[in-house]
Write a protein that holds these residues in place. Structure first.
Motif, PDB file in Angstrom:
ATOM      1  N   CYS A   1       0.896  -1.276   0.093  1.00 36.02           N
ATOM      2  CA  CYS A   1       0.002   0.139  -0.071  1.00 36.02           C
ATOM      3  C   CYS A   1       0.885   1.174  -0.002  1.00 36.02           C
ATOM      4  O   CYS A   1       2.174   1.178   0.461  1.00 36.02           O
ATOM      5  CB  CYS A   1      -1.017   0.003   1.268  1.00 36.02           C
ATOM      6  SG  CYS A   1      -1.927   1.402   1.272  1.00 36.02           S
TER       7      CYS A   1
ATOM      8  N   SER B   1       0.722   3.505   1.993  1.00 34.14           N
ATOM      9  CA  SER B   1       1.005   3.540   3.513  1.00 34.14           C
ATOM     10  C   SER B   1       2.265   2.951   3.652  1.00 34.14           C
ATOM     11  O   SER B   1       3.308   3.248   4.596  1.00 34.14           O
ATOM     12  CB  SER B   1      -0.004   3.021   4.154  1.00 34.14           C
ATOM     13  OG  SER B   1      -1.131   3.905   4.002  1.00 34.14           O
TER      14      SER B   1
ATOM     15  N   HIS C   1      -0.704  -4.536   5.859  1.00 35.75           N
ATOM     16  CA  HIS C   1      -2.067  -4.478   6.454  1.00 35.75           C
ATOM     17  C   HIS C   1      -3.144  -4.703   5.453  1.00 35.75           C
ATOM     18  O   HIS C   1      -4.308  -4.224   5.868  1.00 35.75           O
ATOM     19  CB  HIS C   1      -2.071  -3.018   7.041  1.00 35.75           C
ATOM     20  CG  HIS C   1      -1.927  -1.826   6.185  1.00 35.75           C
ATOM     21  ND1 HIS C   1      -0.718  -1.233   5.863  1.00 35.75           N
ATOM     22  CD2 HIS C   1      -2.934  -1.305   5.339  1.00 35.75           C
ATOM     23  CE1 HIS C   1      -0.952  -0.284   5.031  1.00 35.75           C
ATOM     24  NE2 HIS C   1      -2.089  -0.530   4.571  1.00 35.75           N
ATOM     25  N   GLU C   2      -2.880  -5.029   4.415  1.00 33.26           N
ATOM     26  CA  GLU C   2      -3.724  -5.505   3.445  1.00 33.26           C
ATOM     27  C   GLU C   2      -3.608  -7.147   3.340  1.00 33.26           C
ATOM     28  O   GLU C   2      -2.752  -7.464   2.441  1.00 33.26           O
ATOM     29  CB  GLU C   2      -3.793  -4.806   1.978  1.00 33.26           C
ATOM     30  CG  GLU C   2      -3.723  -3.113   2.613  1.00 33.26           C
ATOM     31  CD  GLU C   2      -3.722  -2.542   1.125  1.00 33.26           C
ATOM     32  OE1 GLU C   2      -3.513  -3.035   0.082  1.00 33.26           O
ATOM     33  OE2 GLU C   2      -3.701  -1.187   1.035  1.00 33.26           O
TER      34      GLU C   2
ATOM     35  N   ASP D   1      -8.590  -2.771   2.650  1.00 32.03           N
ATOM     36  CA  ASP D   1      -8.101  -1.125   2.979  1.00 32.03           C
ATOM     37  C   ASP D   1      -8.643  -0.326   1.656  1.00 32.03           C
ATOM     38  O   ASP D   1      -9.576   0.397   1.937  1.00 32.03           O
ATOM     39  CB  ASP D   1      -6.642  -1.314   3.017  1.00 32.03           C
ATOM     40  CG  ASP D   1      -5.997   0.165   3.156  1.00 32.03           C
ATOM     41  OD1 ASP D   1      -6.738   0.981   2.978  1.00 32.03           O
ATOM     42  OD2 ASP D   1      -4.852   0.327   3.425  1.00 32.03           O
TER      43      ASP D   1
HETATM   44 ZN   LIG Z   1      -3.198   0.442   3.114  1.00 30.45          ZN
END
Ligand SMILES: [Zn+2]
Ligand SMILES: NC(=O)c1ccc[n+]([C@@H]2O[C@H](COP(=O)([O-])OP(=O)(O)OC[C@H]3O[C@@H](n4cnc5c(N)ncnc54)[C@H](O)[C@@H]3O)[C@@H](O)[C@H]2O)c1
Ligand SMILES: [Zn+2]
Lengths: 324, 391
Positions: free
Chosen positions: B38, B40, B60-61, B170
């Motif tokens: 991502c 992020s 986190h995905e 996400d």
């Molecule tokens: Zn993300």
């Protein structure tokens, strides 16, 4: 929100309703953050002096490089001072002095420049002024804090998504306390009004005392104190109040204990934590976790759950080795 | 197991790490079948979100299969279930969770104290997103521990392929929330800075919510092409034209009704000098974020309009055009996405064929090649928009 609590400690409430005294580790935490910033600035100034000088518009003259190097060394000094624990807060004053120096030096450089180069310097100047403001803020708070230092008292509060009745019942069963108060090993009920507390003391020892409930107003308040003969006489109060607009219950806790003069007593008092004020904040955060979710929040970095200590000594965020 | 770990600024590596275990009664352990990189993650890669430690597992995905459940599992999750997991870790029991504000869950960040020092109050924990957000191991790995699994993991019962549902973790909810928070009225003009996955899904969602026109701003022709061809946007290349002037012209002087910053803290500026200056300051930690897009979004927005900052910021910004913001009655919305609030309704839309989120995928790589994936995505090489990782 800032106000005086009944114990006379200035306190601040956050969104969770966790309230802490002005003797807070927030200043110390911020001091440590500033320490890291110093380290960053110092290392960057030393390593990339000429590039920074150009970017900031002071040009790559020999003087500029020398000044930057000096500034770099100075920042490293701050970093060392700030990152050395405990006395961190006092040392921020060295930063304030350093910042004043930077501002003066940048101001001088500005007077000697014109046009675009001058404009480019305006930005670092503003940034420096910003850093100074933060430094000053931390220093002032830390110095004030020294004045309000308050040994055997701790105060905290939290808002939980439960009714006053549920919160009161959970707390009234004192045997629940060690679930979120990490310094307690156990609490056992000896008769309806009395409980036997065991707390961890330094060097693997433990301290025991007997406590009795001295005031009990269902769903509103519980007051208790240690019975005569306790090594560390102590008392506590917890109040429950409905939070406005169905936001749950505000729980406020006050603990008091006297530190006896004898060395053994002093050691025993450490069972209440080196920073009782900090400890009660951590306790209340965990109280909220337990009463709302049924568990203590654990991550790979903080596997034992919320506590300022483990926060400072994070494990990497990767799974723990399996316990065989 | 193998996992992609943060090593040092600008460096990640796939390493051997212990398998995750159940730490709490409501935990699940998920065997990851797909994960993604991502925008992020790029902020973490660069070290802009400071409390990272060598060895932190990122990501986190992700989605996969439940292989283990804690003794206190609620709500019918079973071993063997196929699940997508939302990136904010949320307890479901606090007031914030119960009002749908999952990304500010009051219980899920064990390092809340640290976050309070930096931000005043603490947001929720997030998988693989620094120690400020809890120090949770992430999902660019073969297995991952999911706390409060009953809240975070959405069961996928259809045979929709991973590629269609993975982004429920996400970027799809994030883009959707960006558009939803703009209170779009039929016919509104919405401008979106950043033609990455978040900007693209914000565009798609804005149309779903009734926008008449969506204008996407970026500098990569291939990304702008995707915004036009796959999301139906009009586009501006900010390296070729002045964004403010063009937007004013396109809206006959009014400015867009809503402006979405889907760029965040690593905004790029077409003027080399200004860009270099902000970078230097960021490197010296005198400013933590580079808010070019946000500044532009504020200045462009019509009087009384809404600015949505969905791009991620970490700390402090300079030269925030507060005068423009205040005097022109603007509204600003923001937030890490409250993913759990949108997962189910968006899954419905995917099922009905209203959205096919798989169009953003340009690269599918092996978990082992994650560092290379970061490189390609970071430098926008090979026309990269989204990298999916297969363990
Ligand atoms: Zn993300
Ligand atoms: N709020 C949330 O919950 C949430 C969730 C996911 C991602 N994010 C954030 O959203 C942002 C975008 O994520 P992504 O995955 O799409 O990243 P990405 O890197 O793929 O996309 C960012 C795009 O912004 C463009 N850009 C840079 N400077 C610009 C400028 N000045 N004007 C216009 N465009 C510019 C880049 O060229 C790039 O195409 C990141 O900051 C990410 O952290 C937020
Ligand atoms: Zn919650």
């Amino acid at each position: 929100m800032t106000r005086k609590t009944t114990t006379g400690v200035r306190s601040v409430t956050d969104a969770l309703g966790i309230e802490r005294a002005a003797q807070d580790r927030a200043t110390e935490g911020l001091a440590r953050v500033l320490g890291w910033i110093s380290l960053g600035l110092g290392v960057t100034a030393l390593a990339a002096g000429s590039r920074i000088a150009q970017a900031c518009g002071v040009g790559d003259s020999r003087t500029a490089r020398a000044v930057l190097r000096a500034a770099g060394v100075r920042e490293l000094g701050h970093a060392a001072a700030l990152l050395i624990p405990r006395r961190a807060a006092l040392n921020t004053w060295t930063r304030v002095a350093g910042d004043a120096m930077d501002l003066a030096a940048t101001g001088l450089a500005m007077r000697n420049r014109r046009g675009k180069r001058r404009r480019r310097l305006a930005y670092p100047m503003a940034a420096l002024a910003g850093i100074t403001a933060v430094d000053l803020y931390v220093s002032v708070r830390a110095t004030q804090r020294r004045r309000v230092r308050d040994g055997g008292r701790a105060y905290g509060s939290v808002t939980v998504n439960r009714t006053p009745e549920e919160a009161y019942n959970f707390w009234h069963d004192f045997e629940n306390l060690p679930r979120f108060m990490y310094h307690l090993e156990s609490v056992r009920r000896t008769d309806p009004q009395r409980t036997r507390w065991t707390a961890k003391a330094p060097a693997g020892r433990s301290v025991q005392w007997e406590a009795e409930i001295i005031e009990d107003r269902p769903n509103q308040l519980i007051r208790w104190r240690s019975v005569d003969g306790a090594k560390v006489p102590n008392s506590g109060t917890v109040r429950f109040m409905p939070a406005a607009g169905s936001r749950g219950t505000e729980v406020r806790v006050e603990l008091e204990y006297s530190v006896p003069g004898r060395p053994l007593g002093r050691l025993a008092a450490r069972a209440f934590g080196e920073h009782p004020q900090q400890q009660i904040c951590d306790d209340l955060r965990r109280f909220k976790q337990v009463i709302e979710t049924g568990e203590i929040t654990r991550s790979d970095g903080t596997p034992d759950g919320t506590s300022l200590k483990s926060q400072a000594r994070q494990r990497p965020a990767r799974p723990l080795a399996r316990i065989a | 197991m193998r996992a992609n770990c943060w090593i040092a600024p600008h460096r990640v590596a796939v390493e051997d790490v212990p398998d995750p275990q159940i730490l709490n009664p409501r935990d699940a352990v998920v065997r990851v079948t797909s994960s993604a990189i991502c925008g992020s993650d790029l902020h973490l890669l660069e070290g802009f979100i400071p409390p990272m430690k060598r060895g932190d597992v990122l990501g986190h995905e992700f989605m996969g299969e439940v292989v283990e459940l804690g003794p206190g599992a609620r709500d019918g999750l079973r071993v063997g279930d196929r699940v997508v997991v939302g990136f904010p870790i949320a307890c479901g029991d606090c007031v914030s969770c119960q009002s749908g504000l999952y990304s500010v869950c009051e219980n899920s960040n064990p390092n809340a104290g640290m976050a309070e020092v930096a931000m005043g109050h603490s947001p929720a924990g997030i998988f693989g997103y620094s120690h400020l957000m809890g120090g949770y191991a992430g999902g660019q790995a073969q297995y991952v521990r999911v706390p409060y699994a009953d809240v975070g993991a959405l069961k996928i019962e259809d045979d929709l392929p991973d590629e269609q549902v993975l982004f429920l973790s996400d970027v799809l909810p994030t883009g959707y929330m960006a558009a939803e928070q703009c209170d779009i009225k039929p016919g509104d003009t919405v401008a979106v800075w950043g033609s990455g996955p978040v900007g693209l899904f914000a565009t798609v969602s804005a149309y779903l919510l009734g926008a008449g026109r969506v204008i996407v701003i970026d500098r990569y022709p291939y990304r702008l092409r995707m915004a036009r061809d796959k999301a139906g946007a009009e586009t501006i290349n900010y390296e070729e034209t002045d964004v403010l002037d063009t937007l004013r012209e396109m809206t006959a002087g009014r400015g867009p009704d809503a402006c979405i910053d889907a760029v965040g803290m690593e905004g790029h500026h077409p003027s080399a000098a200004l860009h270099a200056y902000d970078r230097a300051k960021q490197a010296a930690k005198a400013e933590t974020d580079r808010p070019h897009a946000l500044r532009e979004a504020i200045l462009s927005c019509r009087n009384g309009g809404t600015v949505m900052a969905i791009g991620a910021y970490g700390g402090f910004i300079d030269k925030f055009p507060m005068g423009s913001f205040m005097n022109r009655s603007l509204t600003m919305r923001s937030g890490q996405a409250h993913v759990q609030r949108y997962m189910r309704p968006l899954l419905e839309r995917i099922r009905r064929g209203e959205i096919d989120p798989s169009f953003i995928i340009t690269h599918t790589m092996r978990l082992e090649d994650t560092p290379q994936g970061y490189d390609i995505f970071k430098n926008k090489q090979e026309d990269c928009v989204k990298v999916v990782l297969k363990p």
